[in-house]
Design an enzyme around this catalytic site. Structure first.
Site, short mmCIF file in Angstrom:
data_model
loop_
_atom_site.label_atom_id
_atom_site.label_comp_id
_atom_site.label_asym_id
_atom_site.label_seq_id
_atom_site.Cartn_x
_atom_site.Cartn_y
_atom_site.Cartn_z
N ASN A 116 0.85 -1.19 0.00
CA ASN A 116 0.00 0.00 0.00
C ASN A 116 0.88 1.24 0.00
OD1 ASN A 116 -2.41 1.58 0.31
ND2 ASN A 116 -1.94 1.81 2.49
N HIS A 176 0.88 5.26 1.33
CA HIS A 176 0.17 6.09 2.32
C HIS A 176 0.83 7.46 2.39
CE1 HIS A 176 -2.19 6.95 5.89
NE2 HIS A 176 -1.10 7.47 6.43
N SER A 219 4.84 6.85 2.34
CA SER A 219 5.40 5.55 2.70
C SER A 219 4.78 4.47 1.82
CB SER A 219 5.06 5.17 4.15
OG SER A 219 5.43 6.18 5.05
N ASP A 242 -2.66 0.61 8.06
CA ASP A 242 -1.45 1.41 7.82
C ASP A 242 -0.31 1.01 8.77
OD1 ASP A 242 -2.86 2.87 5.88
OD2 ASP A 242 -3.56 4.32 7.35
#
Ligand code: GRF
Length: 213
Positions: free
Chosen positions: A108, A110, A137, A146
């Site tokens: 992912n 972020h 990130s 997260d």
């Protein structure tokens, strides 16, 4: 891993990170094999179509709960046999079942320097805290929102007079540079998640991951 690495990108909206991944793929070791959206209106679906990438829409509103939506998502992904699942502005929280099903194969991006500012409104929170640095990130996805091990940071200096909007713009530009780099590292087999940590070659990455630009 069979070459090139097959990547499925999950989106909910604009898809500028998807675009960056598509653009970089022609000279890289991965290919965007499919794009899945939970939002039928996502502009990223048009970006995928323009690049002749197959798309699947699974509207979360058609499901009564998260688990059944995630099961449909798992089934769609199983048909695609992705080597890596790339979340790029995918605005649904994934269930434990989904994360476990594709363990170590989900990343992912972020808009903050995790572990600072998980969740939303990250740019304003960084300004309000008086931080001098902010950024983006890329991390492996675990069941903690997260919270998975950080792979890479891109750092942006906060300037006097920055607003959430100006900061977001600069962070977004950095995201577009680092996400394809991280996917390429995974595709090369150099980047892995093991024992709850991110590893590059034979090194366990530090809590901030590697710094990319
Ligand atoms: C990015 O800011 C990303 O960090 C966050 O969602 C946003 C997606 O933007 N997870 P886009 O759809 O790729 O333009």
């Amino acid at each position: 891993m069979a070459s090139p690495c097959n990547v499925a990108v999950l989106i909910s909206g604009n898809g500028s990170n998807l675009q960056a991944l598509i653009d970089a793929s022609s000279e890289s070791n991965y290919r965007v094999a499919a794009v899945i959206s939970n939002n039928p209106e996502a502009y990223g679906l048009q970006r995928a179509a323009a690049a002749s990438i197959p798309t699947v829409t699974i509207n979360h509103r058609d499901f009564t709960d998260r688990v059944s939506f995630d099961r449909a998502l798992i089934a769609a992904l199983e048909n695609l046999h992705p080597d890596l699942i790339v979340l790029a502005g995918f605005m649904r929280i994934l269930s434990a079942e989904f994360v476990q099903h594709f363990a170590h194969r989900i990343v992912n991006i972020h808009p903050s320097l995790l572990p600072r500012y998980p969740g939303t409104n990250t740019h304003q929170r960084a300004i309000d805290a008086g931080d001098s640095e902010h950024g983006a990130s890329v991390h492996f996805v675990t069941e903690e929102l997260d919270g998975g091990p950080v792979i890479a940071h891109a750092v942006v200096a906060i300037q006097p007079g920055d607003t959430a909007a100006t900061l977001q713009q600069r962070v977004h530009a950095e995201e577009h540079k680092i996400y394809p780099q991280v996917v390429s590292l995974f595709a090369s087999g150099r980047l892995r998640m093991r024992d709850g940590k991110a590893w590059l070659d034979s090194d366990e990455l530090p809590a901030n991951g590697i710094r990319l630009e």
